[in-house]
Design an enzyme around this catalytic site. Structure first.
Site, PDB file in Angstrom:
ATOM      1  N   TRP A 100       0.822  -1.214   0.000  1.00  0.00           N
ATOM      2  CA  TRP A 100       0.000   0.000   0.000  1.00  0.00           C
ATOM      3  C   TRP A 100       0.849   1.255   0.000  1.00  0.00           C
ATOM      4  CZ3 TRP A 100      -3.539  -2.637  -1.761  1.00  0.00           C
ATOM      5  CH2 TRP A 100      -3.884  -3.884  -1.224  1.00  0.00           C
ATOM      6  N   ASP A 167      -2.155   6.215   6.536  1.00  0.00           N
ATOM      7  CA  ASP A 167      -3.126   5.290   5.955  1.00  0.00           C
ATOM      8  C   ASP A 167      -3.435   4.257   7.035  1.00  0.00           C
ATOM      9  OD1 ASP A 167      -4.509   3.256   4.696  1.00  0.00           O
ATOM     10  OD2 ASP A 167      -3.082   2.989   3.069  1.00  0.00           O
ATOM     11  N   LYS A 191     -12.961  -2.686   6.558  1.00  0.00           N
ATOM     12  CA  LYS A 191     -12.284  -3.629   7.439  1.00  0.00           C
ATOM     13  C   LYS A 191     -12.847  -3.537   8.857  1.00  0.00           C
ATOM     14  CE  LYS A 191      -8.201  -3.181   4.533  1.00  0.00           C
ATOM     15  NZ  LYS A 191      -8.208  -4.484   3.865  1.00  0.00           N
TER      16      LYS A 191
END
Length: 357
Positions: A100, A167, A191
């Site tokens: 990511w 993030d 999530k």
């Protein structure tokens, strides 16, 4: 029978949240319509929209120095929105801890942003959190707080005088955070926060006006969405509705301090099985940097890994196959996964090792 969902995301929501949504799906609050069917400009939807924002503020104890935005495009869009809005012609600094952050760095390259990778664990297959020294004068510093694939997590956020961008997609709402050193905290909801479709951006207000280029499209400016209270365009109304229910579920369970204690206990159960397995199971992340959300591991005899995943599925446990970049096995133990669920997996792991060791 409902499956025990260990998927990395989208993943399971609390059963109570799903049942509440089910009961209101056709006739929301006895108003004669579904929440999906009404205008995002209506008072009914605005109560949900701003209610979710207020619950987020309460859970994280966020001051009025921050705005909360509901955006679309997933966390991936933030990889480019962040430099488009925060870059001021100096240098930006990234810590590369996996897929990511690597994607975020790639977006900086595409945009021609002057960027520097100040630390990376790539040479060790991203199995740890590297040591970091940020430049105080950077336009912003960038990290991913938890890596879903490699199972690493910052135990505390690094210090940065430059605005720290985090993030937090895969450990959102899993533990309390000190926002005094955070410039931007963002993540996709799918999530810990809710279903896919809504991205939450918590941004310090003094950064909202920072966009320095007239070439940034209006829709890609944080100011556009902040000024419109995240109603500049039609938001993903049902996703925000479920987000609101999930935030209330967290508050009802004592907030982030209480959920952090539960999450820590769940992780300890699984890591204890791995560490006591006489090297039958091999954890990927270094112990000091292990994620509380994503337990990534393998079996010494790799031929047994697909058998493990298959047998787990037969025992009502879903989503245990590791990511294609790493392979192996991964148990994502987000907020909706209970201690009892994790204990069932731990017992399965012990029995599997006994039969195949």
């Amino acid at each position: 029978m409902r499956m025990i969902n260990f998927s990395a995301g989208p993943t399971g929501l609390p059963l109570e949240v799903l049942q509440k949504a089910q009961s209101e799906f056709v006739n929301y609050h006895n108003e004669g319509y579904s929440i999906m069917e009404i205008s995002h400009r209506s008072k009914t939807y605005e109560e949900v929209h701003f209610g979710a924002m207020q619950k987020i503020r309460e859970l994280y104890n966020i001051s009025d120095d921050f705005d909360i935005l509901f955006l679309q495009g997933g966390a991936h869009l933030q990889f480019s929105m962040i430099p488009l809005n925060l870059y001021q012609g100096g240098v930006t600094e990234y810590v590369d801890t996996g897929v990511w952050t690597s994607k975020a760095i790639k977006e900086a390259q595409i945009l021609g942003i002057n960027h520097k990778v100040v630390a990376s664990s790539k040479d060790d297959n991203f199995n740890h959190i590297p040591d970091i020294n940020f430049d105080d004068n950077a336009d912003f510093s960038y990290i991913c707080s938890n890596n879903t694939i490699y199972g690493t997590q910052y135990k505390s956020l690094p210090k940065s005088k430059a605005p720290l961008v985090v993030d937090s997609s895969s450990d959102f709402f899993s533990r309390p955070l000190d926002f005094s050193d955070i410039g931007v905290l963002y993540g996709g909801a799918q999530k810990n926060a809710g279903p896919s479709g809504v991205t939450i951006v918590i941004i310090r207000k003094d950064l909202i006006d920072r966009v320095s280029s007239n070439n940034v499209p209006m829709f890609l400016r944080y100011k556009t969405h902040a000024d419109a209270k995240s109603l500049y365009n039609t938001p993903p109304t049902f996703a925000v509705y479920l987000l609101n229910l999930n935030m209330q579920w967290l508050l009802d369970r004592g907030g982030l301090k209480a959920i952090d204690q539960i999450n820590t206990k769940k992780a300890e159960i699984l890591y204890s099985v791995i560490d006591s397995s006489d090297d039958f199971y091999i954890g990927h992340a270094k112990k000091e940097d292990r994620s509380v959300m994503n337990v990534s591991f393998g079996i010494k005899n790799k031929d047994l890994e697909p058998i493990f995943v298959s047998e787990a599925l037969k025992n009502n446990m879903l989503g245990l196959k590791g990511h294609r970049h790493l392979g192996g096995i991964r148990a994502s133990i987000y907020n909706a996964v209970s201690v009892e669920d994790v204990s069932i997996l731990a017992d399965f792991m012990k029995e599997f090792a006994r039969k195949n060791g």
